[in-house]
Design a protein around this motif. Structure first.
Motif, short mmCIF file in Angstrom:
data_model
loop_
_atom_site.label_atom_id
_atom_site.label_comp_id
_atom_site.label_asym_id
_atom_site.label_seq_id
_atom_site.Cartn_x
_atom_site.Cartn_y
_atom_site.Cartn_z
N VAL A 1 -13.97 -9.72 -4.59
CA VAL A 1 -13.41 -8.79 -3.91
C VAL A 1 -11.79 -9.10 -3.28
CG1 VAL A 1 -14.65 -7.29 -1.76
CG2 VAL A 1 -16.23 -8.48 -3.69
N VAL A 2 -11.88 -9.78 -3.10
CA VAL A 2 -10.90 -10.25 -1.58
C VAL A 2 -10.01 -9.95 -3.00
CG1 VAL A 2 -9.38 -11.34 -0.09
CG2 VAL A 2 -11.71 -11.79 0.20
N ALA A 3 -9.66 -10.61 -3.94
CA ALA A 3 -9.05 -10.38 -4.75
C ALA A 3 -8.13 -9.12 -5.38
CB ALA A 3 -8.92 -11.65 -6.16
N LEU A 4 -8.96 -8.33 -5.69
CA LEU A 4 -8.61 -6.74 -5.64
C LEU A 4 -8.61 -6.05 -4.70
CD1 LEU A 4 -12.87 -6.01 -7.59
CD2 LEU A 4 -10.56 -6.01 -9.28
N VAL A 5 -9.32 -6.32 -3.48
CA VAL A 5 -8.44 -5.05 -3.12
C VAL A 5 -7.26 -5.64 -2.18
CG1 VAL A 5 -8.57 -5.08 -0.85
CG2 VAL A 5 -10.98 -5.10 -1.70
N ALA A 6 -6.97 -7.21 -2.03
CA ALA A 6 -5.47 -7.32 -2.62
C ALA A 6 -4.76 -6.81 -3.40
CB ALA A 6 -4.95 -8.77 -1.70
N ALA A 7 -4.68 -7.30 -4.50
CA ALA A 7 -3.78 -6.73 -5.79
C ALA A 7 -3.56 -5.27 -5.74
CB ALA A 7 -4.71 -7.17 -7.14
N LEU A 8 -4.80 -4.43 -6.02
CA LEU A 8 -4.81 -3.20 -5.73
C LEU A 8 -4.26 -2.63 -4.74
CD1 LEU A 8 -8.22 -1.93 -6.83
CD2 LEU A 8 -6.31 -1.42 -8.26
N GLY A 9 -4.16 -3.31 -3.59
CA GLY A 9 -3.70 -2.15 -1.89
C GLY A 9 -2.24 -3.03 -1.85
N THR A 10 -1.85 -4.24 -2.13
CA THR A 10 -0.35 -4.03 -2.58
C THR A 10 0.59 -3.43 -3.88
OG1 THR A 10 -1.01 -6.60 -2.48
CG2 THR A 10 1.50 -6.33 -2.94
N THR A 11 -0.37 -3.24 -5.01
CA THR A 11 0.12 -2.68 -6.30
C THR A 11 0.12 -1.02 -5.47
OG1 THR A 11 -0.15 -3.96 -7.66
CG2 THR A 11 0.31 -1.76 -8.39
N ALA A 12 -0.56 -0.42 -5.27
CA ALA A 12 -0.87 1.24 -4.52
C ALA A 12 0.35 1.22 -3.46
CB ALA A 12 -1.76 1.15 -3.61
N TYR A 13 1.00 0.97 -2.89
CA TYR A 13 1.68 -0.06 -2.20
C TYR A 13 2.86 0.37 -2.46
CZ TYR A 13 6.02 -1.99 0.58
OH TYR A 13 7.16 -2.80 1.26
N GLY A 14 3.92 -0.78 -4.33
CA GLY A 14 4.20 -0.40 -4.60
C GLY A 14 4.57 0.93 -5.10
N VAL A 15 3.60 1.52 -5.74
CA VAL A 15 3.97 2.85 -6.65
C VAL A 15 4.96 3.31 -5.38
CG1 VAL A 15 2.68 4.50 -7.56
CG2 VAL A 15 2.11 1.81 -7.80
N VAL A 16 3.89 4.02 -4.62
CA VAL A 16 4.47 4.87 -3.20
C VAL A 16 5.71 3.93 -2.94
CG1 VAL A 16 4.59 5.38 -0.92
CG2 VAL A 16 2.68 5.37 -2.45
N GLU A 17 6.83 2.45 -3.32
CA GLU A 17 7.89 2.35 -2.81
C GLU A 17 8.67 2.32 -3.42
OE1 GLU A 17 8.87 -1.85 -2.31
OE2 GLU A 17 9.03 -1.38 -0.10
N ALA A 18 8.50 2.60 -5.31
CA ALA A 18 8.92 2.65 -6.16
C ALA A 18 9.27 4.13 -6.56
CB ALA A 18 8.26 2.45 -7.28
N ALA A 19 8.79 5.87 -5.85
CA ALA A 19 8.96 6.93 -6.18
C ALA A 19 9.93 7.14 -5.70
CB ALA A 19 7.57 7.01 -6.14
N GLU A 20 10.95 5.96 -4.11
CA GLU A 20 11.54 7.20 -3.89
C GLU A 20 12.41 6.73 -3.44
OE1 GLU A 20 10.99 10.32 -2.69
OE2 GLU A 20 9.11 10.90 -3.40
N PRO A 21 13.77 6.64 -4.70
CA PRO A 21 15.14 5.44 -4.30
C PRO A 21 15.66 5.82 -2.78
CG PRO A 21 15.48 7.14 -6.11
CD PRO A 21 14.02 7.39 -5.42
N GLU A 22 16.44 5.76 -1.83
CA GLU A 22 16.90 5.88 -0.76
C GLU A 22 18.24 5.59 -1.06
OE1 GLU A 22 15.98 7.39 0.71
OE2 GLU A 22 13.89 7.26 0.52
N LEU A 23 19.54 6.66 -0.50
CA LEU A 23 20.19 6.30 -0.65
C LEU A 23 21.16 5.73 0.56
CD1 LEU A 23 21.83 9.53 -0.41
CD2 LEU A 23 21.79 8.78 -2.05
N THR A 24 21.63 3.84 0.17
CA THR A 24 22.05 2.82 0.93
C THR A 24 23.74 2.81 1.17
OG1 THR A 24 21.99 1.41 -0.24
CG2 THR A 24 19.76 1.66 0.27
N ARG A 25 24.07 2.65 2.14
CA ARG A 25 25.38 3.06 2.36
C ARG A 25 25.92 1.47 2.83
NH1 ARG A 25 27.24 7.73 2.29
NH2 ARG A 25 25.28 9.61 2.65
N THR A 26 26.93 1.54 1.81
CA THR A 26 27.75 0.01 2.66
C THR A 26 29.70 0.57 2.11
OG1 THR A 26 28.16 -1.86 2.02
CG2 THR A 26 28.28 -0.61 -0.28
#
Length: 378
Positions: free
Chosen positions: A117-142
């Motif tokens: 149960v812990v592994a499923l929650v951790a894996a699904l939660g981390t992946t869901a976070y990663g899906v959200v993070e991947a969807a919105e590329p941000e401008l970074t300035r240098t």
């Protein structure tokens, strides 16, 4: 290639079997849950193999995209399940050692259920976070400062778009999102530094149609990445880029002029290319030694081929910043840098984490970016 495929399938099969043992068999769930869990593991893994092999071909690309999205995302879930459950196995060994023999079966069953149960929650939660993070590329300035930069180019902005990976998972809507963000930054120059596409031409050409809307006064330029070489449609893709108004630098260079002063923009094919698409850095950089030269090469490692050739700044991608943790620990095994700025064999290199993602539409601890580089004379 056949041997590699057989090895890959064997590894995937063994890992799936191990996941089944830890998630389904060892916890000793009820018969109904064991059947359901077993079927789900087999179906998701089979779909992931099909997606990687390019076997999702019914209907249009839009028809298969949700299935490809689910199947490839499952690969990240499976990876995190493996990491958590492998760590849990070490704890299970301790539990087994400290538990009296007559109590071991019951205690291990409870432990295995809890860790599943812990592994499923951790894996699904981390992946869901990663899906959200991947969807919105941000401008970074240098900023990059060079004494060789002509005064007329002081303050010039360059948008670096790498690793869009348009194709099986990323459709035209994602490309449009990237285009809108690039245009909102109003850059003077736009660079597509490889892996723009990641799929056969005829089925997926519509995915990059929005790139025609990229707008920059000094132009939009591109070089190939390794995935352009893998599509089997390299020539068709490059012709399509040109049709969309993108200038392809195929082992060649071009002069950019502002206010009577000039810089050179050079680009080389990816190191995975062969034949007509083999990289020729000496040809791309011919005659560039005397002025300021921007060099486009998909992989940062390719700076080793341009050392002492007058490159003032190389723009690269390829690494994805590791894309999914702990990927950033693996990248240095193949590349001299993971992301950001570094000097490689005397060549200054800026490597983007990339706007898209390869395979799973997931990014963990490596957010997508569109670097906007301001060139300064100093």
């Amino acid at each position: 290639m056949l041997i590699f495929a057989l090895i890959a399938l064997t590894v995937i099969g063994l890992l799936t079997f191990w996941l089944h043992r830890r998630l389904v068999a060892a916890p000793r769930w009820s018969t109904r849950w064991r059947y359901a869990g077993s079927a789900l593991l087999v179906v998701l893994t089979a779909l992931a193999v099909l997606a990687i092999a390019g076997g999702l071909r019914w209907g249009t690309a839009d028809d298969t995209r949700p299935v490809a999205w689910l199947a490839l995302t499952w690969l990240v879930v499976a990876m995190y399940l493996l990491l958590v459950l492998a760590a849990a196995q070490l704890v299970a060994l301790v539990v087994w050692l400290v538990t009296p023999r007559e109590r071991r079966p019951g205690r291990l069953r409870s432990f295995n259920r809890a860790t599943a149960v812990v592994a499923l929650v951790a894996a699904l939660g981390t992946t869901a976070y990663g899906v959200v993070e991947a969807a919105e590329p941000e401008l970074t300035r240098t900023t990059h400062t060079s004494a060789a930069l002509p005064a007329a180019f002081d303050g010039t902005t360059v948008a670096l778009v790498t690793d869009l990976h348009a194709g099986v998972v990323h459709g035209a809507d994602f490309a449009q999102r990237v285009v809108d963000r690039v245009n909102a930054a109003t850059p003077d120059l736009v660079i597509l530094s490889g892996d723009v596409v990641d799929a056969p031409f005829e089925r997926h050409r519509a995915e990059i149609a929005p790139l025609a809307d990229l707008d920059a006064p000094l132009g939009v330029f591109a070089v190939t990445g390794n995935h352009e070489m893998y599509t089997g449609s390299t020539a068709e893709w490059l012709a399509e880029w040109e049709r969309l108004g993108i200038t392809v630098l195929a082992n060649s260079s071009q002069v950019l002029t502002v206010g009577g002063e000039s810089i050179r923009l050079a680009g080389v094919h990816d190191r995975e290319g062969t034949g007509a698409f083999a990289p020729e850095p000496e040809r791309a950089l011919a005659g560039t030694e005397d002025g300021f030269t921007l060099y486009l090469a998909h992989q940062p490692l390719m700076a080793t081929d341009s050392a002492d050739r007058g490159v003032d700044l190389q723009l690269s991608g390829h690494t994805h910043g590791g894309q999914v943790w702990p990927g950033e620990l693996i990248v240095p095994l193949q590349q001299p840098m993971v992301e950001g700025y570094a000097v490689v064999d005397g060549v200054p290199v800026i490597t983007s984490r990339g706007a898209g993602s390869w395979g799973p539409p997931v990014r963990v601890a490596a957010p997508p970016e569109i670097p906007v580089i301001t060139l300064r004379r100093g």
